[in-house]
Design a protein around this motif. Sequence first.
Motif, PDB file in Angstrom:
ATOM      1  N   ALA A   1      -6.412  -1.858   2.341  1.00  0.00           N
ATOM      2  CA  ALA A   1      -5.674  -1.357   1.166  1.00  0.00           C
ATOM      3  C   ALA A   1      -6.568  -0.418   0.355  1.00  0.00           C
TER       4      ALA A   1
ATOM      5  N   ASN B   1      -5.863   3.618  -0.398  1.00  0.00           N
ATOM      6  CA  ASN B   1      -5.978   4.230  -1.728  1.00  0.00           C
ATOM      7  C   ASN B   1      -6.952   5.399  -1.702  1.00  0.00           C
TER       8      ASN B   1
ATOM      9  N   PRO C   1       0.812  -1.238   0.000  1.00  0.00           N
ATOM     10  CA  PRO C   1       0.000   0.000   0.000  1.00  0.00           C
ATOM     11  C   PRO C   1       0.842   1.285   0.000  1.00  0.00           C
TER      12      PRO C   1
END
Length: 561
Positions: A141, A145, A5
């Motif tokens: 994750a 984002n 990530p």
Amino acid sequence: MILQPIIDMVALCAKKGIKHAILSPGSRCAPITLAFARHPEIHSRTISDERSAAFIGLGMAQQLEKPVVLVCTSGSAAYNYAPAIAEAFFQQIPLIVITADRPPEWIDQWDGQTIRQHEIYGKHVKGSFQFPDDFAHPDKAWHANRITNEAINLASQFPYGPVHINIPLREPFYPEKEEKFSYPSEIHCFEPVAGNPQLSEESKKKLKASLTKFSRILIVPGQQRPNTKIQTILDELSKAGKAVIITDTLSNLQSSHSINYHDHFVGIQEVAPELDPDLIISFGKSIISKSLKLFLRKSRAVHWHIQSEGYVPDTYKSLSKIIHCSPYSFLEFFLQGAQAELSFVSKWKELENKVKSSIHSILEKADFGEYKAIATCLKHIPSQSKVHLANSMAVRYVNFLGERPQEIICNRGTSGIDGSNSTAVGCAFTTKDPVTLITGDMAFFYDRNAFWHNYPMNNLRIILLNNHAGGIFRLIDGPAKQPELEEFFETRQRLSAGNLAKDFGFEYHLANDERSLEMGLKDFYAKSIHPKILEIETNSPQNARILKWVKGKIAESLLDT
């Protein structure tokens, strides 16, 4: 160990057009540092002093008008960013501030380099984001984002500004020898689509009707980047007698058609009543001139501010309309529907021309000091140079001296002396054109770590006004009258830039009279592989006397009938 990530976050930065990162060394931030340093599309530089690093990033973003990333380790390193973050917030400059942090279970447990970093910058960022501290579930994750998308979008939306992403990290921080970074070629990205605010026909009708009530109109642009379209329409308005255009040096909109010497006459009681407006129209950010601010507040004129969106302060204590559109579209409309009183326009131009025709001959007769030295230096600065002005007297002297062809830059968001050197260095990293910093000794020595790095800045030229004190305090009635003036306000110092020039590999010249100044300027802008310092040594009490003498002579010339 590689945290994907983090790699994805950097890939998303690149996809959104971020090209520059300023990294400060540390172990906790190693996963972030390596991800930026190894990305092929991002130019990363390392600056050890976080305070300087943040102002260097600010100086780059100021010029690029795109976000620059800052990365530091946990603990007090993050707090060292604070002055530049506050400046970026009030100057509306986009920064993506990424701080490494201890995981939440170790906060307040007397672990090393650990402070309370969540929302550490308070109300001086547009948004604070807390990255996930583990990625056991796939939604973590996705969340990381989403945070990165939101943060970059927020920094890049008007008004621009800094955002903070705090990233808790656990050991191990470093990848094993066999591990490879894999930046995704496709990554989820969402972006806002900007509109272009325009006045509706109904709004134009109402504003046109309102404008018929006013005939003594001032247009006062605040701090902004140069804009050829706006410059052209302001010149048209002035030539047509539609309004009086008053431009500080920070507006970057000065011309032969605008009022540039206002600082010399708006505070003179004998002439001020003839200059009173009934409508003030402003756009951009703050102005430098205290005299002009006080004059406009005292006038009690109606005030309209033009801005596409966002918060608007009531600077002149008479704000009555916030007009949400671009300054250019409003000025285009205004050109068709307004007319100022001829005698009002003529009086402003008469005073402007009187100062313009007398100031340089008055300065020629003045003793040598900062004022005369700055006037001399400005004649030698190439028109394509970016000119950075430190706060205190440097920016004020330049504002006294009228129209400038160069872009003028100054950290007037918070108006502090910290970070002037570093901001100019950041600017120098973005251009091959000359970058000129005009600064006083207090601001210069305060920020000497701006030069503590390994990157070329051979286009940087520094004009240092060294009166060995904070000379501005001699010009303020309060401290000037106190017996503690020199020790506790001016804080006199004996430093010279000669030793600093040796430490950092600068070319150096010392001037202390007109002849040595002319010698120093002769090759100052000649190409070199080194940056250059021109140190102008003067006397603080003498500078104060000269400034008062020049102001007095100009006032005499204006009142002489």
